[in-house]
Design a protein around this motif. Structure first.
Motif, PDB file in Angstrom:
ATOM      1  N   ALA A 168       0.827  -1.206   0.000  1.00  0.00           N
ATOM      2  CA  ALA A 168       0.000   0.000   0.000  1.00  0.00           C
ATOM      3  C   ALA A 168       0.861   1.256   0.000  1.00  0.00           C
ATOM      4  CB  ALA A 168      -0.933  -0.009   1.211  1.00  0.00           C
ATOM      5  N   PHE A 169       1.855   1.296   0.876  1.00  0.00           N
ATOM      6  CA  PHE A 169       2.695   2.493   0.958  1.00  0.00           C
ATOM      7  C   PHE A 169       3.690   2.572  -0.200  1.00  0.00           C
ATOM      8  CE2 PHE A 169       0.946   2.668   5.163  1.00  0.00           C
ATOM      9  CZ  PHE A 169       0.948   4.016   5.472  1.00  0.00           C
ATOM     10  N   GLY A 170       4.177   1.422  -0.662  1.00  0.00           N
ATOM     11  CA  GLY A 170       5.068   1.429  -1.817  1.00  0.00           C
ATOM     12  C   GLY A 170       4.367   1.966  -3.046  1.00  0.00           C
ATOM     13  N   ILE A 171       3.138   1.509  -3.291  1.00  0.00           N
ATOM     14  CA  ILE A 171       2.364   1.989  -4.442  1.00  0.00           C
ATOM     15  C   ILE A 171       1.958   3.447  -4.252  1.00  0.00           C
ATOM     16  CG2 ILE A 171       0.206   1.689  -5.720  1.00  0.00           C
ATOM     17  CD1 ILE A 171       0.417  -1.309  -5.133  1.00  0.00           C
ATOM     18  N   THR A 172       1.627   3.827  -3.015  1.00  0.00           N
ATOM     19  CA  THR A 172       1.270   5.221  -2.738  1.00  0.00           C
ATOM     20  C   THR A 172       2.403   6.170  -3.108  1.00  0.00           C
ATOM     21  OG1 THR A 172      -0.278   4.652  -0.964  1.00  0.00           O
ATOM     22  CG2 THR A 172       0.681   6.859  -0.908  1.00  0.00           C
ATOM     23  N   ALA A 204      -8.270   9.238  -1.816  1.00  0.00           N
ATOM     24  CA  ALA A 204      -7.149   8.849  -0.957  1.00  0.00           C
ATOM     25  C   ALA A 204      -7.651   8.315   0.382  1.00  0.00           C
ATOM     26  CB  ALA A 204      -6.226  10.052  -0.738  1.00  0.00           C
ATOM     27  N   PHE A 205      -8.636   8.976   0.971  1.00  0.00           N
ATOM     28  CA  PHE A 205      -9.147   8.530   2.265  1.00  0.00           C
ATOM     29  C   PHE A 205      -9.978   7.251   2.134  1.00  0.00           C
ATOM     30  CE2 PHE A 205      -7.902  12.747   3.582  1.00  0.00           C
ATOM     31  CZ  PHE A 205      -7.538  12.572   4.901  1.00  0.00           C
ATOM     32  N   ILE A 206     -10.650   7.083   0.999  1.00  0.00           N
ATOM     33  CA  ILE A 206     -11.392   5.837   0.775  1.00  0.00           C
ATOM     34  C   ILE A 206     -10.419   4.668   0.646  1.00  0.00           C
ATOM     35  CG2 ILE A 206     -12.842   4.586  -0.861  1.00  0.00           C
ATOM     36  CD1 ILE A 206     -14.247   7.214  -1.468  1.00  0.00           C
ATOM     37  N   ILE A 207      -9.357   4.860  -0.142  1.00  0.00           N
ATOM     38  CA  ILE A 207      -8.338   3.811  -0.305  1.00  0.00           C
ATOM     39  C   ILE A 207      -7.692   3.488   1.036  1.00  0.00           C
ATOM     40  CG2 ILE A 207      -6.092   3.289  -1.327  1.00  0.00           C
ATOM     41  CD1 ILE A 207      -6.975   4.961  -3.748  1.00  0.00           C
ATOM     42  N   ALA A 208      -7.370   4.527   1.818  1.00  0.00           N
ATOM     43  CA  ALA A 208      -6.744   4.315   3.123  1.00  0.00           C
ATOM     44  C   ALA A 208      -7.667   3.545   4.056  1.00  0.00           C
ATOM     45  CB  ALA A 208      -6.371   5.659   3.746  1.00  0.00           C
ATOM     46  N   LEU A 226      -0.393  10.342   0.442  1.00  0.00           N
ATOM     47  CA  LEU A 226      -0.897  10.179  -0.918  1.00  0.00           C
ATOM     48  C   LEU A 226      -1.285  11.530  -1.514  1.00  0.00           C
ATOM     49  CD1 LEU A 226      -3.258   7.303  -2.030  1.00  0.00           C
ATOM     50  CD2 LEU A 226      -3.392   9.558  -3.066  1.00  0.00           C
ATOM     51  N   CYS A 227      -1.967  12.349  -0.718  1.00  0.00           N
ATOM     52  CA  CYS A 227      -2.357  13.682  -1.191  1.00  0.00           C
ATOM     53  C   CYS A 227      -1.137  14.572  -1.419  1.00  0.00           C
ATOM     54  CB  CYS A 227      -3.298  14.340  -0.183  1.00  0.00           C
ATOM     55  SG  CYS A 227      -4.888  13.486   0.024  1.00  0.00           S
ATOM     56  N   LEU A 228      -0.184  14.523  -0.503  1.00  0.00           N
ATOM     57  CA  LEU A 228       1.024  15.341  -0.649  1.00  0.00           C
ATOM     58  C   LEU A 228       1.846  14.915  -1.862  1.00  0.00           C
ATOM     59  CD1 LEU A 228       2.172  15.617   3.090  1.00  0.00           C
ATOM     60  CD2 LEU A 228       1.021  17.351   1.709  1.00  0.00           C
ATOM     61  N   LEU A 229       1.941  13.613  -2.080  1.00  0.00           N
ATOM     62  CA  LEU A 229       2.704  13.114  -3.224  1.00  0.00           C
ATOM     63  C   LEU A 229       2.005  13.454  -4.539  1.00  0.00           C
ATOM     64  CD1 LEU A 229       3.750   9.695  -1.707  1.00  0.00           C
ATOM     65  CD2 LEU A 229       5.308  11.529  -2.366  1.00  0.00           C
TER      66      LEU A 229
END
Length: 254
Positions: A168-172, A204-208, A226-229
């Motif tokens: 999840a974080f790698g793809i984010t 982003a919040f739905i995915i999280a 995710l939003c910042l990136l």
């Protein structure tokens, strides 16, 4: 030779090329896996992965294995995951080499920057998850647990959780690459993506909420990066020209 025969030969040659690229990618992963299995060893690699969880458990408490072969298979899975991560540049290169012949020269120039940046960002995402997210989430869960409960997580469930979070974080952290590619290839523009910022934040919040455990902390720690990136990707993409525009300028200059 008829057109149908030529098309068949082309299709077969593509299948052979795909098989070759897959075998090279799998071969690279297996080589790294064997090296890691010999040194430092599967058990040592698992101990490193389990360190954030063990640090949050009460003193003297350890994790448990409920399956008969789980103490053997789980470290093997972890070592295989580590081998895949370390072999990621080779895997990405093989994927790119397969599609590169069908691309223009100005598109092929993206190969090296794409492979390097994708690998670095994926590793940064995993590092952020390991050093920041795990520590925060595990300490929060341990502090929330009643005193009458002694947590003893199952190692198989723990590894499944860790792999999900790493992915999840790698793809984010690949979001800037996706944004840049969308703009660079001319699929969309930075202005259009910027106008859809609200949908990105909600998404982003739905995915999280779907990917992370059901606690607010881990959800925020995935959604906010995710939003910042996404914003970082927009900033970079807004300074770049689409590939077709670069190609037109090159032809005009020539």
């Amino acid at each position: 030779m008829t057109t149908e025969d030529s098309s068949t030969d082309t299709f077969v040659s593509h299948l052979i090329e795909l098989r070759t690229r897959l075998m090279r990618a799998v071969g690279a992963i297996l080589v790294v896996f064997i090296v890691l299995f010999l040194y430092p060893g599967a058990s040592a690699i698992y101990d490193i992965l389990a360190a954030p969880m063990l640090a949050s458990l009460p003193t003297g408490t350890t994790m448990i294995a409920t399956g008969v072969i789980t103490p053997f298979m789980v470290p093997i899975k972890v070592t295989l995951l580590a081998a895949f991560v370390l072999s990621l540049p080779v895997v990405l290169y093989q994927a790119w080499a397969f599609v590169a012949p069908g691309l223009y020269k100005h598109e092929q120039r993206l190969a090296l920057p794409l492979i390097l940046s994708s690998t670095i960002l994926f590793l940064l995402g995993m590092a952020f998850c390991y050093f920041v997210v795990f520590k925060t989430v595990f300490e929060f869960i341990a502090g929330f647990a009643p005193q009458s409960i002694t947590p003893a997580p199952d190692i198989e469930a723990y590894v499944s959780f860790v792999i999900t979070m790493f992915l999840a974080f790698g793809i984010t952290f690949e979001v800037p690459i996706a944004v840049v590619l969308l703009v660079k290839t001319g699929i969309t523009t930075a202005d259009k993506l910027r106008s859809g910022r609200g949908y990105v934040i909600v998404g982003a919040f739905i995915i999280a909420a779907v990917v992370t455990p059901p606690d607010v902390i881990s959800q925020f720690m995935l959604a906010v990066p995710l939003c910042l990136l996404f914003e970082v990707g927009l900033l970079i993409a807004s300074r770049m020209k689409p590939l077709q525009a670069e190609a037109d300028e090159t032809e005009t200059a020539g």
